[in-house]
Scaffold this active site. Structure first.
Site, PDB file in Angstrom:
ATOM      1  N   GLU A  53      -5.847  -1.213  16.303  1.00  0.00           N
ATOM      2  CA  GLU A  53      -6.300  -1.973  15.350  1.00  0.00           C
ATOM      3  C   GLU A  53      -5.284  -3.151  14.946  1.00  0.00           C
ATOM      4  O   GLU A  53      -4.197  -2.707  14.471  1.00  0.00           O
ATOM      5  CB  GLU A  53      -6.879  -1.381  14.041  1.00  0.00           C
ATOM      6  CG  GLU A  53      -7.503  -2.128  13.094  1.00  0.00           C
ATOM      7  CD  GLU A  53      -7.783  -1.455  11.682  1.00  0.00           C
ATOM      8  OE1 GLU A  53      -8.028  -2.419  10.598  1.00  0.00           O
ATOM      9  OE2 GLU A  53      -7.701  -0.173  11.655  1.00  0.00           O
ATOM     10  N   ARG A  85       1.695  -6.441  12.946  1.00  0.00           N
ATOM     11  CA  ARG A  85       1.209  -5.803  14.163  1.00  0.00           C
ATOM     12  C   ARG A  85       1.030  -6.916  15.404  1.00  0.00           C
ATOM     13  O   ARG A  85       1.270  -6.319  16.534  1.00  0.00           O
ATOM     14  CB  ARG A  85      -0.371  -5.104  14.009  1.00  0.00           C
ATOM     15  CG  ARG A  85      -0.206  -3.915  13.040  1.00  0.00           C
ATOM     16  CD  ARG A  85      -1.343  -3.198  12.877  1.00  0.00           C
ATOM     17  NE  ARG A  85      -1.508  -1.925  11.921  1.00  0.00           N
ATOM     18  CZ  ARG A  85      -2.116  -1.087  11.934  1.00  0.00           C
ATOM     19  NH1 ARG A  85      -3.231  -0.964  12.880  1.00  0.00           N
ATOM     20  NH2 ARG A  85      -1.930   0.042  11.240  1.00  0.00           N
ATOM     21  N   SER A 104      -9.753  -6.216  10.965  1.00  0.00           N
ATOM     22  CA  SER A 104     -11.199  -5.680  10.742  1.00  0.00           C
ATOM     23  C   SER A 104     -12.129  -6.811   9.898  1.00  0.00           C
ATOM     24  O   SER A 104     -11.398  -7.285   9.127  1.00  0.00           O
ATOM     25  CB  SER A 104     -11.108  -4.606   9.646  1.00  0.00           C
ATOM     26  OG  SER A 104     -10.646  -3.309  10.427  1.00  0.00           O
ATOM     27  N   ARG A 126       0.764  -1.334  -0.145  1.00  0.00           N
ATOM     28  CA  ARG A 126      -0.061  -0.056  -0.134  1.00  0.00           C
ATOM     29  C   ARG A 126       0.704   1.162  -0.045  1.00  0.00           C
ATOM     30  O   ARG A 126       1.900   1.134   0.764  1.00  0.00           O
ATOM     31  CB  ARG A 126      -0.773  -0.059   1.445  1.00  0.00           C
ATOM     32  CG  ARG A 126      -1.798  -1.046   1.085  1.00  0.00           C
ATOM     33  CD  ARG A 126      -2.862  -1.119   2.590  1.00  0.00           C
ATOM     34  NE  ARG A 126      -3.610  -2.303   2.688  1.00  0.00           N
ATOM     35  CZ  ARG A 126      -4.485  -2.695   3.486  1.00  0.00           C
ATOM     36  NH1 ARG A 126      -4.611  -1.888   4.538  1.00  0.00           N
ATOM     37  NH2 ARG A 126      -5.024  -3.829   3.733  1.00  0.00           N
ATOM     38  N   ARG A 174       2.816   1.039  10.338  1.00  0.00           N
ATOM     39  CA  ARG A 174       2.163   1.361   9.158  1.00  0.00           C
ATOM     40  C   ARG A 174       3.346   1.416   8.015  1.00  0.00           C
ATOM     41  O   ARG A 174       4.145   2.186   8.222  1.00  0.00           O
ATOM     42  CB  ARG A 174       1.509   2.913   9.400  1.00  0.00           C
ATOM     43  CG  ARG A 174       0.698   2.865   8.171  1.00  0.00           C
ATOM     44  CD  ARG A 174       0.148   4.601   8.204  1.00  0.00           C
ATOM     45  NE  ARG A 174      -0.677   4.423   9.378  1.00  0.00           N
ATOM     46  CZ  ARG A 174      -2.184   4.120   9.793  1.00  0.00           C
ATOM     47  NH1 ARG A 174      -2.596   3.554   8.434  1.00  0.00           N
ATOM     48  NH2 ARG A 174      -2.664   4.053  10.652  1.00  0.00           N
TER      49      ARG A 174
END
Length: 415
Positions: free
Chosen positions: A348, A389, A351, A261, A276
């Site tokens: 987070e 993460r 999801s 990304r 990130r």
């Protein structure tokens, strides 16, 4: 893609649900105007075709009986030209409508709370209690550098910022995590699949990344090919343009992949550490179900990801995302946030989303119901889990005062 028939069924509800997802009034007006224009042209075309069919038969009967058909023939010839013109206008109007509709997000489910951003997400429950320390816990960046696990300098040297090289026991722990995650997900009934990391534009369209989010994707220069931002893209599209037999549903799959990304909208956020990154590993859950069973499948996926965190001894909480924080393709989402001691807050790590028929309409994923009728499937996806993460969470929650990291019991055989 949304079901445009809902504009006619109840425009006010349709309008409110999209506004709750921060869709601009101007975009909604363009969508409605384009829908009405297309509908009017189609009605005009249908009337012209009906005229042509009716009076073509009449002309044939008159010709047989020797009547004068010159005026009727002239009228039908003119109408035939009109039909051709209208067909062209309908095609252009439909293309414009589809272009607008392709950038409209999924409608929110009725259970989704209305809110503007992450501050208005609703906590459902907490699982496990965060650990306490008799020393000041360090963050994963400092722990990883000191242990030689995280090599930021060389990661940036061979690529750019937001890249890292994992080394030694850190690299081994990452491998242990994705192997354990895959085994755990398989034990919960998810088939392990490996799919391409490079996909075409149609595949990206199917799950909603294109055209709206093209600026966040890594594109192969000179080709309509892209690096995947998540294996949700390639796994869901395994069934692109297929009709699935009813007895094969639900289809439940798990996949490990690197994800790529640009993080175009994240400048200045999480610049320290590996929270990130432009490239990160993730183990994904993807399910395709009937319309009636998707809520149950959603709960199964959520339980799988949460139980996986619990098995690792990581305290976490469940959050129902509000309308303003929902993703483009999601109708509803529950986030799992893991406790990070150094940040003294939950972050987070997963999801889980039900996209209902939104992606299936774009990707033409259908199934035959018990009456043999084709219906759009429901698609669901969720992380189980984001590997990087999870590595961060283990480093911070299992750190010792001397800076070493204890390994969770379930992972020891994988090391």
């Amino acid at each position: 893609m949304i079901d445009l028939r809902k504009i006619e069924e109840n425009y006010e509800v349709f309008n409110q649900k999209l506004k709750a997802k921060k869709v601009d009034d101007g975009v909604l007006k363009s969508l409605l105007d384009s829908y009405n224009d297309t509908k009017a042209l189609k009605i005009e075309l249908e009337n012209a075709q009906s005229f042509q069919n009716k009076f073509s038969k009449e002309m044939g009967l008159k010709a047989k009986s020797g009547e004068d058909i010159s005026e009727l023939k002239k009228s039908l010839d003119e109408n035939k030209k009109k039909i051709a013109e209208l067909n062209e206008k309908v095609s252009v109007s439909e293309a414009k409508l589809n272009e607008i509709a392709a950038c409209i997000p999924n409608l929110i489910a009725d259970c989704v709370p209305i809110g503007n951003d992450e501050e208005e997400n609703v906590e459902i429950k907490k699982v496990l209690t965060p650990p306490t320390f008799n020393f000041t816990p360090k963050d994963h960046h400092d722990l990883g550098v000191a242990l030689g696990w995280l090599d930021f300098e060389r990661g940036v040297k061979v690529a750019k910022s937001r890249f890292v090289a994992l080394r030694g026991e850190g690299a081994r722990l990452e491998r242990a995590l994705y192997n354990y995650m895959i085994d755990f997900n398989r034990s919960r009934g998810f088939e392990f699949v490996n799919t391409p990391y490079i996909v075409n534009a149609n595949t990206m369209f199917g799950t909603g990344q294109l055209p709206k989010f093209k600026d966040d994707l890594f594109k192969i220069d000179g080709e309509e090919l892209y690096l995947i931002p998540t294996s949700e893209v390639s796994v869901t599209n395994l069934y692109n343009d297929e009709i699935i037999p009813l007895n094969e549903l639900p289809i439940k799959m798990t996949c490990y992949s690197p994800c790529f990304r640009k993080e175009a909208g994240s400048a200045g956020r999480d610049t320290k550490g590996i929270i990130r990154q432009h490239q990160f590993g993730k183990v994904e859950l993807v399910s395709i179900s009937t319309q009636e069973d998707s809520d149950k499948v959603f709960e199964d996926m959520l339980s799988c990801a949460s139980d996986l965190l619990t098995s690792l001894g990581l305290a976490h909480r469940h959050l129902m995302l509000c309308s303003g924080d929902l993703g483009f393709s999601a109708g509803k989402t529950v986030d799992l946030e893991v406790w990070l001691p150094a940040q003294n807050k939950y972050r987070e790590i997963s999801s889980v989303s039900n996209c209902y028929d939104f992606q299936a309409r774009r990707a033409k994923i259908r199934y035959k119901d018990e009456n043999g009728k084709n219906k759009l499937a429901h698609t669901l996806n969720g992380s189980s889990l984001a590997v990087g993460r999870t590595l961060v969470a283990i480093m911070e929650n299992y750190q010792r005062e001397d800076g070493t990291i204890a390994i969770p019991e379930v992972l020891q055989k994988y090391m």
